[in-house]
Scaffold this motif. Structure first.
Motif, PDB file in Angstrom:
ATOM      1  N   VAL A 193       0.818  -1.228   0.000  1.00 10.71           N
ATOM      2  CA  VAL A 193       0.000   0.000   0.000  1.00 10.71           C
ATOM      3  C   VAL A 193       0.849   1.273   0.000  1.00 10.71           C
ATOM      4  N   PRO A 194       1.882   1.401   0.854  1.00 19.18           N
ATOM      5  CA  PRO A 194       2.691   2.635   0.802  1.00 19.18           C
ATOM      6  C   PRO A 194       3.361   2.870  -0.551  1.00 19.18           C
ATOM      7  N   LEU A 195       3.648   1.778  -1.293  1.00 13.84           N
ATOM      8  CA  LEU A 195       4.335   1.930  -2.566  1.00 13.84           C
ATOM      9  C   LEU A 195       3.393   2.199  -3.737  1.00 13.84           C
ATOM     10  N   ILE A 196       2.118   1.887  -3.578  1.00 14.79           N
ATOM     11  CA  ILE A 196       1.169   2.084  -4.684  1.00 14.79           C
ATOM     12  C   ILE A 196       0.293   3.307  -4.469  1.00 14.79           C
ATOM     13  N   VAL A 197       0.691   4.174  -3.572  1.00 21.27           N
ATOM     14  CA  VAL A 197      -0.096   5.397  -3.333  1.00 21.27           C
ATOM     15  C   VAL A 197      -0.283   6.222  -4.613  1.00 21.27           C
ATOM     16  N   PRO A 198       0.751   6.423  -5.451  1.00 16.55           N
ATOM     17  CA  PRO A 198       0.519   7.179  -6.698  1.00 16.55           C
ATOM     18  C   PRO A 198      -0.557   6.573  -7.585  1.00 16.55           C
ATOM     19  N   ALA A 199      -0.544   5.240  -7.730  1.00 18.26           N
ATOM     20  CA  ALA A 199      -1.557   4.586  -8.554  1.00 18.26           C
ATOM     21  C   ALA A 199      -2.936   4.715  -7.931  1.00 18.26           C
ATOM     22  N   MET A 200      -3.029   4.580  -6.625  1.00 18.27           N
ATOM     23  CA  MET A 200      -4.315   4.708  -5.938  1.00 18.27           C
ATOM     24  C   MET A 200      -4.849   6.135  -6.033  1.00 18.27           C
ATOM     25  N   MET A 201      -3.965   7.108  -5.933  1.00 18.70           N
ATOM     26  CA  MET A 201      -4.396   8.499  -6.053  1.00 18.70           C
ATOM     27  C   MET A 201      -4.863   8.809  -7.464  1.00 18.70           C
ATOM     28  N   THR A 202      -4.175   8.243  -8.453  1.00 17.86           N
ATOM     29  CA  THR A 202      -4.612   8.421  -9.836  1.00 17.86           C
ATOM     30  C   THR A 202      -6.000   7.843 -10.044  1.00 17.86           C
ATOM     31  N   ALA A 203      -6.212   6.629  -9.533  1.00 12.07           N
ATOM     32  CA  ALA A 203      -7.532   6.008  -9.638  1.00 12.07           C
ATOM     33  C   ALA A 203      -8.577   6.825  -8.891  1.00 12.07           C
ATOM     34  N   ALA A 204      -8.206   7.386  -7.745  1.00  9.16           N
ATOM     35  CA  ALA A 204      -9.159   8.190  -6.971  1.00  9.16           C
ATOM     36  C   ALA A 204      -9.564   9.444  -7.736  1.00  9.16           C
ATOM     37  N   ILE A 205      -8.626  10.064  -8.424  1.00 12.02           N
ATOM     38  CA  ILE A 205      -8.937  11.272  -9.201  1.00 12.02           C
ATOM     39  C   ILE A 205      -9.899  10.936 -10.332  1.00 12.02           C
ATOM     40  N   PHE A 206      -9.603   9.863 -11.065  1.00 17.49           N
ATOM     41  CA  PHE A 206     -10.504   9.456 -12.142  1.00 17.49           C
ATOM     42  C   PHE A 206     -11.885   9.091 -11.607  1.00 17.49           C
ATOM     43  N   SER A 207     -11.914   8.382 -10.492  1.00 14.55           N
ATOM     44  CA  SER A 207     -13.195   7.992  -9.908  1.00 14.55           C
ATOM     45  C   SER A 207     -13.993   9.213  -9.496  1.00 14.55           C
ATOM     46  N   PHE A 208     -13.312  10.193  -8.912  1.00 12.61           N
ATOM     47  CA  PHE A 208     -14.004  11.421  -8.509  1.00 12.61           C
ATOM     48  C   PHE A 208     -14.592  12.112  -9.727  1.00 12.61           C
ATOM     49  N   TYR A 209     -13.832  12.227 -10.796  1.00 13.77           N
ATOM     50  CA  TYR A 209     -14.334  12.861 -12.021  1.00 13.77           C
ATOM     51  C   TYR A 209     -15.577  12.146 -12.541  1.00 13.77           C
ATOM     52  N   TRP A 210     -15.460  10.821 -12.662  1.00 10.63           N
ATOM     53  CA  TRP A 210     -16.554  10.052 -13.264  1.00 10.63           C
ATOM     54  C   TRP A 210     -17.803  10.103 -12.404  1.00 10.63           C
ATOM     55  N   ARG A 211     -17.660   9.972 -11.111  1.00  8.49           N
ATOM     56  CA  ARG A 211     -18.826   9.977 -10.225  1.00  8.49           C
ATOM     57  C   ARG A 211     -19.465  11.356 -10.164  1.00  8.49           C
ATOM     58  N   TRP A 212     -18.655  12.386 -10.135  1.00  5.00           N
ATOM     59  CA  TRP A 212     -19.193  13.741 -10.037  1.00  5.00           C
ATOM     60  C   TRP A 212     -19.975  14.106 -11.304  1.00  5.00           C
ATOM     61  N   ASP A 213     -19.488  13.669 -12.443  1.00  2.00           N
ATOM     62  CA  ASP A 213     -20.128  14.014 -13.715  1.00  2.00           C
ATOM     63  C   ASP A 213     -21.218  13.035 -14.131  1.00  2.00           C
ATOM     64  N   ASP A 214     -21.395  11.958 -13.388  1.00  2.00           N
ATOM     65  CA  ASP A 214     -22.352  10.926 -13.795  1.00  2.00           C
ATOM     66  C   ASP A 214     -23.774  11.487 -13.812  1.00  2.00           C
ATOM     67  N   PHE A 215     -24.414  11.321 -14.933  1.00  2.00           N
ATOM     68  CA  PHE A 215     -25.791  11.800 -15.099  1.00  2.00           C
ATOM     69  C   PHE A 215     -26.775  10.655 -15.293  1.00  2.00           C
ATOM     70  N   MET A 216     -26.382   9.656 -16.064  1.00  2.00           N
ATOM     71  CA  MET A 216     -27.316   8.593 -16.434  1.00  2.00           C
ATOM     72  C   MET A 216     -27.742   7.758 -15.231  1.00  2.00           C
ATOM     73  N   SER A 217     -26.794   7.349 -14.390  1.00  2.00           N
ATOM     74  CA  SER A 217     -27.138   6.485 -13.258  1.00  2.00           C
ATOM     75  C   SER A 217     -28.100   7.157 -12.274  1.00  2.00           C
ATOM     76  N   PRO A 218     -27.847   8.405 -11.833  1.00  2.00           N
ATOM     77  CA  PRO A 218     -28.845   9.057 -10.980  1.00  2.00           C
ATOM     78  C   PRO A 218     -30.196   9.230 -11.667  1.00  2.00           C
ATOM     79  N   LEU A 219     -30.176   9.488 -12.975  1.00  2.00           N
ATOM     80  CA  LEU A 219     -31.434   9.641 -13.710  1.00  2.00           C
ATOM     81  C   LEU A 219     -32.249   8.356 -13.679  1.00  2.00           C
ATOM     82  N   ILE A 220     -31.570   7.219 -13.717  1.00  2.00           N
ATOM     83  CA  ILE A 220     -32.270   5.933 -13.742  1.00  2.00           C
ATOM     84  C   ILE A 220     -32.807   5.553 -12.361  1.00  2.00           C
ATOM     85  N   TYR A 221     -31.992   5.759 -11.315  1.00  2.00           N
ATOM     86  CA  TYR A 221     -32.319   5.187 -10.013  1.00  2.00           C
ATOM     87  C   TYR A 221     -32.954   6.169  -9.017  1.00  2.00           C
TER      88      TYR A 221
END
Length: 282
Positions: A193-221
């Motif tokens: 875990v201490p060595l993969i922090v850069p990869a985890m942070m990169t994934a967290a940034i992408f996840s934040f972008y995708w979830r924040w901009d998600d329109f279709m899923s909230p529209l459906i549910y």
């Protein structure tokens, strides 16, 4: 023409092209920010003009008031809750799955890895109806569970990204840790875990972008306006049966970009480190 002049001319051409492409990419955002300060009736009259003739800051006040007594404070809180919880869940469990595929030999590992990679090729439209039927059967419609819970089973793209990073970490570190008495779980939390922090942070940034901009899923549910995120609440400004308040709509759209911009500038260095999968550094 000597070498220095050629090199200088090449740099000038490169920077000029970059500036042109940057201006093209930023123009829609700048136009939207300028339109948020215009009268609604003037937004599309002089659409080629970025700055308004008269600055109407009241668009932000009107937009923040929301609809039917629900202000955008509620919508922003909903978006932050959905985005934060789903991001944390997706990163933690994606890292666990990636570690399992990278370091643990278990029966059927290659088969499950191929299945996971195949899910990345499925468009959302193919799984949308089966997922809705499943969540409706579970009674989760009009709740946040369909938006959050799937993230806790890992995201294939993040799993693959973190796996590539883990593979650059020498296995000798795992063996040394086992000699010191660490088990598989301890190795994951203390070494990996201490060595993969850069990869985890990169994934967290992408996840934040995708979830924040998600329109279709909230529209459906989601069906209750009090539970809408910002992406879905912005749709409420557009009413084909009445006059749309374009100024207020663009004002709230501009504000909705601020969290993404802030996250990017704070954590942008992790994007390069994570994607490059440089592994250990001396």
């Amino acid at each position: 023409m000597d070498y220095r002049k050629k090199k200088r001319l090449k740099k000038i051409v490169q920077h000029t092209l970059l500036l042109i492409f940057t201006a093209i990419m930023l123009y829609p955002i700048v136009w939207m920010a300028g339109s948020s300060l215009k009268e609604s009736s003037q937004v599309f009259v002089d659409s080629h003009l970025i700055l308004p003739d008269s600055w109407k800051f009241s668009n932000y006040v009107e937009g923040w008031q929301g609809f039917a007594g629900i202000t955008f404070t509620t919508f922003f809180k909903n978006s932050l809750f959905i985005t934060t919880v789903s991001t944390v869940g997706s990163i933690i469990f994606s890292a666990v799955v990636a570690y399992s595929f990278s370091r643990i030999n278990f029966k059927g590992r290659k088969m499950w890895f191929v299945i996971m990679m195949m899910t990345m090729m499925l468009p959302f439209e193919m799984v949308m109806i089966p997922q809705y039927i499943m969540f409706n059967w579970a009674g989760w419609i009009d709740t946040y569970l369909p938006l959050i819970l799937p993230s806790f089973f890992g995201v294939p793209f993040f799993i693959f990204l973190i796996m590539q990073f883990i593979r650059t970490i020498p296995k000798e570190l795992d063996q040394a840790a086992r000699i010191d008495g660490c088990n598989t779980i301890s190795i994951f939390f203390r070494i990996i875990v201490p060595l993969i922090v850069p990869a985890m942070m990169t994934a967290a940034i992408f996840s934040f972008y995708w979830r924040w901009d998600d329109f279709m899923s909230p529209l459906i549910y989601l069906q209750t306006p009090e539970k809408y995120p910002v992406s879905l609440a912005l749709k409420l400004f557009s009413d084909p049966n009445s006059v749309t308040n374009w100024g207020a709509m663009f004002a709230m759209t501009t504000l909705s970009l601020l969290p993404i911009i802030i996250i990017f500038f704070i954590f942008q260095r992790y994007i390069v480190d994570g994607i490059s999968t440089s592994g250990l550094k001396g």
